[in-house]
Design a protein around this motif. Sequence first.
Motif, PDB file in Angstrom:
ATOM      1  N   LYS A 156      37.136  31.497  45.355  1.00  0.00           N
ATOM      2  CA  LYS A 156      37.163  33.183  45.313  1.00  0.00           C
ATOM      3  C   LYS A 156      35.906  33.957  45.352  1.00  0.00           C
ATOM      4  O   LYS A 156      34.752  33.037  44.548  1.00  0.00           O
ATOM      5  CB  LYS A 156      38.007  33.705  44.163  1.00  0.00           C
ATOM      6  N   ASN A 186      46.212  28.256  43.163  1.00  0.00           N
ATOM      7  CA  ASN A 186      45.988  29.887  43.231  1.00  0.00           C
ATOM      8  C   ASN A 186      46.151  30.439  44.669  1.00  0.00           C
ATOM      9  O   ASN A 186      46.988  31.482  44.520  1.00  0.00           O
ATOM     10  CB  ASN A 186      44.545  30.123  42.761  1.00  0.00           C
ATOM     11  N   ARG A 203      33.399  37.295  43.766  1.00  0.00           N
ATOM     12  CA  ARG A 203      33.528  37.938  42.597  1.00  0.00           C
ATOM     13  C   ARG A 203      34.651  39.156  42.460  1.00  0.00           C
ATOM     14  O   ARG A 203      34.884  39.485  41.417  1.00  0.00           O
ATOM     15  CB  ARG A 203      32.148  38.650  42.297  1.00  0.00           C
ATOM     16  N   ASP A 204      35.016  39.418  43.798  1.00  0.00           N
ATOM     17  CA  ASP A 204      36.342  40.336  43.813  1.00  0.00           C
ATOM     18  C   ASP A 204      37.830  39.770  43.694  1.00  0.00           C
ATOM     19  O   ASP A 204      38.461  40.372  43.669  1.00  0.00           O
ATOM     20  CB  ASP A 204      36.103  41.275  44.771  1.00  0.00           C
ATOM     21  N   GLY A 205      37.598  38.414  43.591  1.00  0.00           N
ATOM     22  CA  GLY A 205      38.741  37.625  43.521  1.00  0.00           C
ATOM     23  C   GLY A 205      39.423  37.562  44.854  1.00  0.00           C
ATOM     24  O   GLY A 205      40.680  37.066  45.186  1.00  0.00           O
ATOM     25  N   ARG A 206      38.523  37.668  45.989  1.00  0.00           N
ATOM     26  CA  ARG A 206      39.204  37.320  47.164  1.00  0.00           C
ATOM     27  C   ARG A 206      38.774  35.976  47.612  1.00  0.00           C
ATOM     28  O   ARG A 206      37.896  35.624  47.425  1.00  0.00           O
ATOM     29  CB  ARG A 206      38.568  38.488  48.218  1.00  0.00           C
ATOM     30  N   SER A 234      46.375  37.334  44.210  1.00  0.00           N
ATOM     31  CA  SER A 234      45.321  38.114  43.407  1.00  0.00           C
ATOM     32  C   SER A 234      46.158  38.165  42.084  1.00  0.00           C
ATOM     33  O   SER A 234      47.366  37.781  41.763  1.00  0.00           O
ATOM     34  CB  SER A 234      45.306  39.439  43.982  1.00  0.00           C
ATOM     35  N   ARG A 235      45.072  38.647  41.137  1.00  0.00           N
ATOM     36  CA  ARG A 235      45.536  38.628  39.783  1.00  0.00           C
ATOM     37  C   ARG A 235      46.689  39.854  39.631  1.00  0.00           C
ATOM     38  O   ARG A 235      47.660  39.957  38.712  1.00  0.00           O
ATOM     39  CB  ARG A 235      44.503  38.994  38.806  1.00  0.00           C
ATOM     40  N   VAL A 242      41.085  32.096  38.755  1.00  0.00           N
ATOM     41  CA  VAL A 242      40.126  32.514  39.882  1.00  0.00           C
ATOM     42  C   VAL A 242      38.654  32.112  39.773  1.00  0.00           C
ATOM     43  O   VAL A 242      38.250  31.645  40.756  1.00  0.00           O
ATOM     44  CB  VAL A 242      40.353  34.050  39.651  1.00  0.00           C
ATOM     45  N   THR A 243      38.336  32.153  38.687  1.00  0.00           N
ATOM     46  CA  THR A 243      36.866  31.514  38.507  1.00  0.00           C
ATOM     47  C   THR A 243      36.809  30.007  38.439  1.00  0.00           C
ATOM     48  O   THR A 243      37.856  29.460  38.099  1.00  0.00           O
ATOM     49  CB  THR A 243      36.159  32.007  37.044  1.00  0.00           C
TER      50      THR A 243
END
Length: 243
Positions: A45, A7, A47-50, A11-12, A20-21
């Motif tokens: 990552k 990944n 919870r905000d995908g960072r 980001s998405r 991500v998860t």
Amino acid sequence: MLQVCLNGARSRAQCFHLPVTPAELAAAAREAVAAGAEDIHLHPKDRDGRDTLEATAVAAAVGAVRAVVPGIPVGVTTGAWATADPRARAAQVRAWTVLPDHASVNWHEDGAALVSAVLLDRGIGIEAGIYSGTPAAQRFLAWPDAYRALRVLAEITGTAQGDALHAADGLLGALAPVAAPILLHGEDATAWPVLRHAVSRRLATRIGLEDVLHLPDGSSVSSNADLVRKARAIIHGAVRDMP
């Protein structure tokens, strides 16, 4: 050796299919290994995908992936974009409760030696990230413990496609004194040309959604497994044609 980079710091918004998860990373890892990947690199990552180096996120991501691909080495990033302060970054590594098999350390970033020392102390293999166009090679070679690195990631970054192979050969020349194995790779437009170059030089390489979002013909992909399958086909064809 073919590594899959699942990944990266993407980001998405850049890639709808980006895992991500922990559950998504596990599913992507299982598919990539089935397609022929032999090693895994991932970015935990929040919870905000960072990207994050927090212990709970590292444990969740590494644990989920290990559960579905037992025996396959799993590594994570220690990139400064996740935690800018080197001391804080080293403290986060010290706090990890589930240890990856290896972690990448970018030697153009401040604190690389400090973070690497903590990784060695914890028994985690070091992938020394050496970006083209930076003083990373010289910094790494000057480090007294450079010989203890698991491998060197020779990374062709910020280079136009037409200059990629020249940059790769220049970087490999600078890394000639290194005793550790070298994994050579590019990114975006240079990813596939550099992968082919790595194969021609009989070096390890990598592919995945961190590095590229398309196949050599320019068509988009929906998974890391798509990229790994194409890379395996290139590797097999090149090996078959080698003298």
